[in-house]
Write a protein that holds these residues in place. Structure first.
Motif, PDB file in Angstrom:
ATOM      1  N   ASP A  10       0.890  -6.359   3.389  1.00 51.98           N
ATOM      2  CA  ASP A  10      -0.517  -6.067   3.682  1.00 51.98           C
ATOM      3  C   ASP A  10      -0.674  -5.255   4.961  1.00 51.98           C
ATOM      4  OD1 ASP A  10      -1.242  -7.440   1.429  1.00 51.98           O
ATOM      5  OD2 ASP A  10      -1.715  -9.315   2.473  1.00 51.98           O
ATOM      6  N   ASP A  11       0.290  -5.364   5.889  1.00 52.82           N
ATOM      7  CA  ASP A  11       0.190  -4.661   7.166  1.00 52.82           C
ATOM      8  C   ASP A  11       0.843  -3.283   7.138  1.00 52.82           C
ATOM      9  OD1 ASP A  11      -1.128  -6.698   8.734  1.00 52.82           O
ATOM     10  OD2 ASP A  11       0.743  -7.832   8.658  1.00 52.82           O
ATOM     11  N   ASP A  44       0.567  -0.570   5.212  1.00 49.76           N
ATOM     12  CA  ASP A  44      -0.280   0.615   5.062  1.00 49.76           C
ATOM     13  C   ASP A  44      -1.021   0.936   6.348  1.00 49.76           C
ATOM     14  OD1 ASP A  44       0.503   1.153   2.488  1.00 49.76           O
ATOM     15  OD2 ASP A  44      -1.213   0.153   1.548  1.00 49.76           O
TER      16      ASP A  44
END
Length: 270
Positions: free
Chosen positions: A198-199, A201
């Motif tokens: 999730d981090d 990008d």
């Protein structure tokens, strides 16, 4: 060293972006062990230049040489027209180099804002070591700190202790601490290390945006990110440069596939 042939797009980029950092024949020996065996590297201004290769290829050692955290055995390093080969790391910071490290190196009990203020203040050592007076005016670096917080997307966490941030937020803050020094070149050593998907990008977008105002030299194992955001990729093997070129050239280089990445070059980690 074997370098991929220059394409028309590479030649055009060379004309637009002058060389900011030039390493010539850089060697680092530890007794009989040769960590770097004569590395040549040219990093052009306002580009993302990635250095890749497996563990033990010499990537982090090269970063130490370029940023002055360790001394070269032989060779020359020129940054922004200055021979910095024998200059210590703090002097190179003052010339416009900033670096983040593989291991988190934040002041965990201090807020995001205070971490960034200290980083901004650190380029002027006579001010950074003034422990007796609260920072005011220029010493507070308020404008710089606010700009970096906004760029990191950490406005909601400005007064949160760094130790209470998520791992991904901490890694972004480390990049921000390099930015707060207002550098010409930012050296990022595996900035996505340990990050959840999730981090990734957010970090990729942040790094890609940096070249608008800075030059980025990147060590990164995530090949998806490297291929997406790099202008130039240098591939290292056993302390030497194996190949160099734009992402498409490196992606299609059989020597690189065989020596390092195999099928992993299309994504994932090397």
């Amino acid at each position: 060293m074997t370098t991929a042939a220059a394409s028309p797009s590479t030649a055009a980029a060379s004309a637009r972006h002058p060389v900011l950092l030039h390493a010539k024949g850089v060697q680092k020996h530890y007794d009989k062990f040769i960590a770097l065996g004569g590395v040549d590297l040219q990093v052009r201004a306002h580009t993302v230049h990635s250095v890749i290769g497996p563990n033990g290829a010499g990537k982090t050692t090269l970063f130490h040489m370029l940023t002055g955290t360790k001394t070269v055995t032989s060779g020359q390093i020129v940054f922004d027209g200055h021979d910095v080969t024998r200059e210590p790391d703090h002097r190179r910071v003052q010339r416009g180099m900033a670096r983040s490290f593989q291991v988190t190196s934040l002041f965990l009990t201090l807020s995001v804002r205070e971490n960034l203020r200290l980083a901004a203040q650190g380029i002027a050592p006579q001010h950074a070591l003034d422990f007796w007076n609260a920072p005011t005016g220029k010493r507070a670096n308020q404008e710089v700190v606010d700009q970096v917080i906004e760029r990191l997307g950490l406005q909601r966490f400005a007064d949160t202790a760094a130790g209470n941030l998520s791992h991904g937020q901490q890694r972004r803050l480390e990049v921000g601490m390099a930015l707060a020094a207002r550098p010409k070149a930012i050296f990022l050593d595996e900035p996505t290390s340990g990050m959840g998907i999730d981090d990734l990008d957010d970090m990729k977008r942040l790094i890609a945006s940096l070249k608008d105002e800075h030059t980025v030299v990147l060590i990164e194992h995530n090949m998806g990110i490297v291929m997406d955001i790099s202008d130039t990729i240098t591939v290292m093997q056993q302390g030497r440069v194996l190949a160099e070129g734009v992402p498409e050239q490196i992606r299609n280089d059989d020597r690189v596939r065989t020596a390092y990445l195999g099928n992993m070059i299309t994504g994932g980690k090397a």
